[in-house]
Every structure is written in structure tokens, then in C-alpha cells.
Design a protein around this motif. Structure first.
Motif, PDB file in Angstrom:
ATOM      1  N   GLY A 196      16.540  11.575 -45.682  1.00  0.00           N
ATOM      2  CA  GLY A 196      17.379  10.593 -45.000  1.00  0.00           C
ATOM      3  C   GLY A 196      16.595   9.567 -44.202  1.00  0.00           C
ATOM      4  N   LYS A 197      17.248   9.068 -43.136  1.00  0.00           N
ATOM      5  CA  LYS A 197      16.665   8.000 -42.324  1.00  0.00           C
ATOM      6  C   LYS A 197      15.901   8.532 -41.120  1.00  0.00           C
ATOM      7  N   PHE A 198      15.800   9.846 -40.979  1.00  0.00           N
ATOM      8  CA  PHE A 198      14.966  10.488 -39.967  1.00  0.00           C
ATOM      9  C   PHE A 198      15.404  10.137 -38.541  1.00  0.00           C
ATOM     10  N   ILE A 199      16.703  10.031 -38.313  1.00  0.00           N
ATOM     11  CA  ILE A 199      17.182   9.721 -36.973  1.00  0.00           C
ATOM     12  C   ILE A 199      16.920  10.875 -36.009  1.00  0.00           C
ATOM     13  N   ARG A 200      16.940  12.110 -36.518  1.00  0.00           N
ATOM     14  CA  ARG A 200      16.645  13.262 -35.659  1.00  0.00           C
ATOM     15  C   ARG A 200      15.167  13.299 -35.294  1.00  0.00           C
ATOM     16  N   ALA A 201      14.321  12.989 -36.265  1.00  0.00           N
ATOM     17  CA  ALA A 201      12.884  12.917 -35.983  1.00  0.00           C
ATOM     18  C   ALA A 201      12.596  11.804 -34.981  1.00  0.00           C
ATOM     19  N   ALA A 202      13.255  10.666 -35.154  1.00  0.00           N
ATOM     20  CA  ALA A 202      13.078   9.551 -34.223  1.00  0.00           C
ATOM     21  C   ALA A 202      13.508   9.952 -32.815  1.00  0.00           C
ATOM     22  N   SER A 203      14.533  10.799 -32.719  1.00  0.00           N
ATOM     23  CA  SER A 203      15.008  11.264 -31.414  1.00  0.00           C
ATOM     24  C   SER A 203      13.943  12.120 -30.729  1.00  0.00           C
ATOM     25  N   VAL A 204      13.345  13.035 -31.480  1.00  0.00           N
ATOM     26  CA  VAL A 204      12.285  13.881 -30.913  1.00  0.00           C
ATOM     27  C   VAL A 204      11.147  13.016 -30.387  1.00  0.00           C
ATOM     28  N   ILE A 205      10.701  12.086 -31.206  1.00  0.00           N
ATOM     29  CA  ILE A 205       9.541  11.264 -30.857  1.00  0.00           C
ATOM     30  C   ILE A 205       9.839  10.350 -29.676  1.00  0.00           C
ATOM     31  N   ALA A 206      11.031   9.735 -29.674  1.00  0.00           N
ATOM     32  CA  ALA A 206      11.401   8.838 -28.573  1.00  0.00           C
ATOM     33  C   ALA A 206      11.450   9.590 -27.249  1.00  0.00           C
ATOM     34  N   CYS A 207      12.014  10.783 -27.274  1.00  0.00           N
ATOM     35  CA  CYS A 207      12.122  11.573 -26.037  1.00  0.00           C
ATOM     36  C   CYS A 207      10.781  12.098 -25.571  1.00  0.00           C
ATOM     37  N   ALA A 208       9.823  12.195 -26.492  1.00  0.00           N
ATOM     38  CA  ALA A 208       8.509  12.751 -26.162  1.00  0.00           C
ATOM     39  C   ALA A 208       7.509  11.696 -25.708  1.00  0.00           C
ATOM     40  N   GLN A 209       7.865  10.416 -25.753  1.00  0.00           N
ATOM     41  CA  GLN A 209       6.938   9.381 -25.309  1.00  0.00           C
ATOM     42  C   GLN A 209       6.733   9.452 -23.804  1.00  0.00           C
ATOM     43  N   ASP A 210       5.474   9.361 -23.377  1.00  0.00           N
ATOM     44  CA  ASP A 210       5.191   9.397 -21.940  1.00  0.00           C
ATOM     45  C   ASP A 210       5.243   7.987 -21.358  1.00  0.00           C
TER      46      ASP A 210
END
Length: 329
Positions: free
Chosen positions: A50-64
Motif C-alpha cells: 500500500g501507501k505505507f501510511i502506518r509506516a509514515a506514522s511511526v517515522i513521523a512520531c519518532a522524529q526528534d
């Protein structure tokens, strides 16, 4: 000063995009390099990610605060996408679906038994990848956060939906509880886990988890509307099919609540698609579903405003929120 800020934002954007690309490549690698006995099946699945919206959520929340992303966030995002793919394989078996993202489903192409085993294998892949996070010496603090058992909530949500298949008396409250498990729980896990990689503050983590749950609710309500509004060609999967599979969604629940005679008829005999569409249209079922999604959207905006995060990170979270909501707004 403004130029420097723009340059920094571009760098951070590149970091985010690069991390998401790494997730995509790693998911494709894992699916394409599975043991030979299952490789042809997982390679087939690799064509319909798919469009990896869940993966994008993990990465966005993990940005310092500097926009950097921990290596573990990428690994965790890969695990989430593999896990999500496993749930889709099992969903397609339950729904007897023919298409998924424009490709034949695994169960349609290779049979239900093969699909069940492949779905289980994907689940094992995801769990193994998640467990490998603890191999790092600095992962202990993350594990001590005692991440809720989101996967069991997904399973119980699916079971709750199955138990209520064909339940004409399903209430709005009951339905929202179902989708808070089967769809929203995984989004909640993505937001919680990503944030847990960069903060230990419990109140902040609860806010991220709540934000993820809200976005997951919006995502499912979007899907409810798409079943009535979109074409099979547009969404690359079957539409106009929820009721035919005994799944009662919010637009139809609203119609039942406002048309007693229609509800009574549904209990006595199977309704035609034309009758369903007319009832949903006449009672404003899609408008009502958008209204409910809008409430989750507004709550999410307020949550983002209360988070002590950079403007860039807030924009990134809002982008994910808008991406879930704009499909039905």
C-alpha cells in the motif's frame, strides 16, 4: 535566517523521505527473499503493497527535535507494514475477496489454505523483527514502557465484527468499539511506538496514542464511505460489498436508526443494493459518517496543538491526519 530555516526543513524532509523509502525497500526485500517454499506467494504480495501510511506514522512520531530518525524506527515501521499485510491476507480470506490494490488476492490466486499459512508466516516475520529491537543494549528502556497488546485488540475487533455480522440492531456505540479495535488499534500502536523511541513522558505518550486512535477511526470511516461512493476501478478493490458480506457499517446503521420499516424489512429478508443505496442517500448516512469523522478530526487537531513538538513535526502529523480525512471531506 529564513533561508537557513528553509534549508533545515528541506534537510529534515529528505531525512523523512529517505527513511520511508528505506521502509519500502526493506519490505520489498523481505517479501522477495523469503524461503523458497513460500517465496512465490510473498513475491505476489510485494506487487500489492500500500501507501505505507502506518509506516509514515511511526517515522513521523519518532522524529526528534533536530528532525533525525532513530534506526529502530525504520525497523519498527517495516514490522508494522508486514503485520498490516498479514491482517489484509486474512481479511481477504474472510471476505472471499478477489482483488486487493488492483492485484488478485492471495486466496483467489493460490487458494485459502495457502493464504492462511502465508498470513501466519507474515505475522511471524513481523513479530521476529519487533523482537530483534531488544538486541540493542539501549532498547531496554523502550521495552520497559510496556507497550499495550495492540495485536490482540486488532484480533478481538475482527472477531467482534464477525460476531455482529448481519446484526441489524448494531448501535453506533457498538460499531465504534468494533473499529476502535480492528482498524484504529494498529494506528494507535504506530503513534505510541514511534513516540516511545524519542520520549519517556507518559502523558505525551498517551496523547500520541490517542492521536493515532483518532486517525485510525477516521481511516475506517473513510473506508465506510468509499464502499458507497467509489468504483472498483478507482480503489482497486471490491466496493458495494460490505452488506453483501454481512458487514454493517456506519452509513447503514444510520439508515436503520432513521427508517424503522427499512430495518424491519432487513430482518425479514435480504435487501438489494439499490434499496440500501437509496436508504443511505435519503437518510444522509454518508453525511452523518463524515460528521462523526469530523469530530475525530477536530479532536486530533487539538491534540497536535497540545504536543510540545517542533512546527515541522506538527505539520507532518497534520499531513497524515489530512491524508486520512480528506478522502471523505
Amino acid at each position: 535566517m529564513i533561508k537557513d530555516e528553509i534549508m533545515q526543513n528541506n534537510v529534515n524532509t529528505n531525512i523523512f523521505d529517505t527513511a520511508l523509502e528505506q521502509v519500502s525497500l526493506e519490505v520489498d526485500r523481505m517479501l522477495s527473499a523469503s524461503p523458497w517454499i513460500i517465496r512465490s506467494y510473498t513475491r505476489h504480495l510485494a506487487r500489492s503493497t500500500g501507501k505505507f501510511i502506518r509506516a509514515a506514522s511511526v517515522i513521523a512520531c519518532a522524529q526528534d527535535e533536530e528532525g533525525n530518525i532513530p534506526d529502530r524506527a525504520v525497523k519498527l515501521a517495516v514490522a508494522v507494514e508486514i503485520l498490516h499485510l498479514a491482517t489484509l491476507v486474512h481479511d481477504d480470506i474472510i471476505d472471499d475477496a478477489d482483488l486487493r490494490r488492483g492485484e488478485l488476492t492471495l486466496q483467489k490466486k493460490y487458494g485459502k489454505r495457502t493464504a492462511v499459512i502465508c498470513g501466519d508466516y507474515l505475522l511471524c516475520m513481523a513479530l521476529k523483527l519487533t523482537a530483534s529491537l531488544s538486541e540493542r543494549s539501549d532498547a531496554d528502556e523502550y521495552m520497559d514502557l510496556q507497550m499495550p497488546d495492540y495485536l490482540s485488540r486488532v484480533c478481538l475487533g475482527e472477531l467482534n465484527q464477525h460476531v455482529n455480522n448481519g446484526n441489524i440492531d448494531l448501535s453506533v456505540h457498538q460499531y465504534l468499539r468494533i473499529i476502535s479495535g480492528k482498524t484504529a488499534a494498529l494506528f494507535e500502536a504506530c503513534f505510541f511506538a514511534g513516540a516511545a523511541l524519542v520520549t519517556k513522558d507518559r502523558q505525551t505518550l498517551r496523547k500520541f496514542a490517542r492521536l493515532g486512535r483518532n486517525i485510525g477511526m477516521i481511516f475506517q470511516l473513510t473506508d465506510d464511505c468509499m464502499d458507497f461512493e467509489e468504483t472498483k476501478e478507482a480503489v482497486k478493490k471490491p466496493v458495494q460489498s460490505d452488506y453483501e458480506q454481512n458487514v454493517i457499517t456506519l452509513p447503514l446503521i444510520h439508515a436503520f436508526n432513521n427508517l424503522p420499516d427499512f430495518s424491519l424489512k432487513a430482518k425479514e429478508q435480504k435487501l438489494s443494493r439499490e434499496e440500501i443505496n437509496e436508504a443511505v442517500r435519503n437518510t444522509g448516512g454518508l453525511t452523518y459518517t463524515r460528521f462523526v469523522a469530523g469530530r475525530y478530526y477536530n479532536k486530533s487537531l487539538e491534540l497536535i496543538r497540545t504536543l510540545d513538538i517542533t512546527a515541522e513535526k506538527a505539520d507532518r502529523l497534520k499531513m497524515i491526519l489530512d491524508r486520512s480525512y480528506r478522502l471523505i471531506s
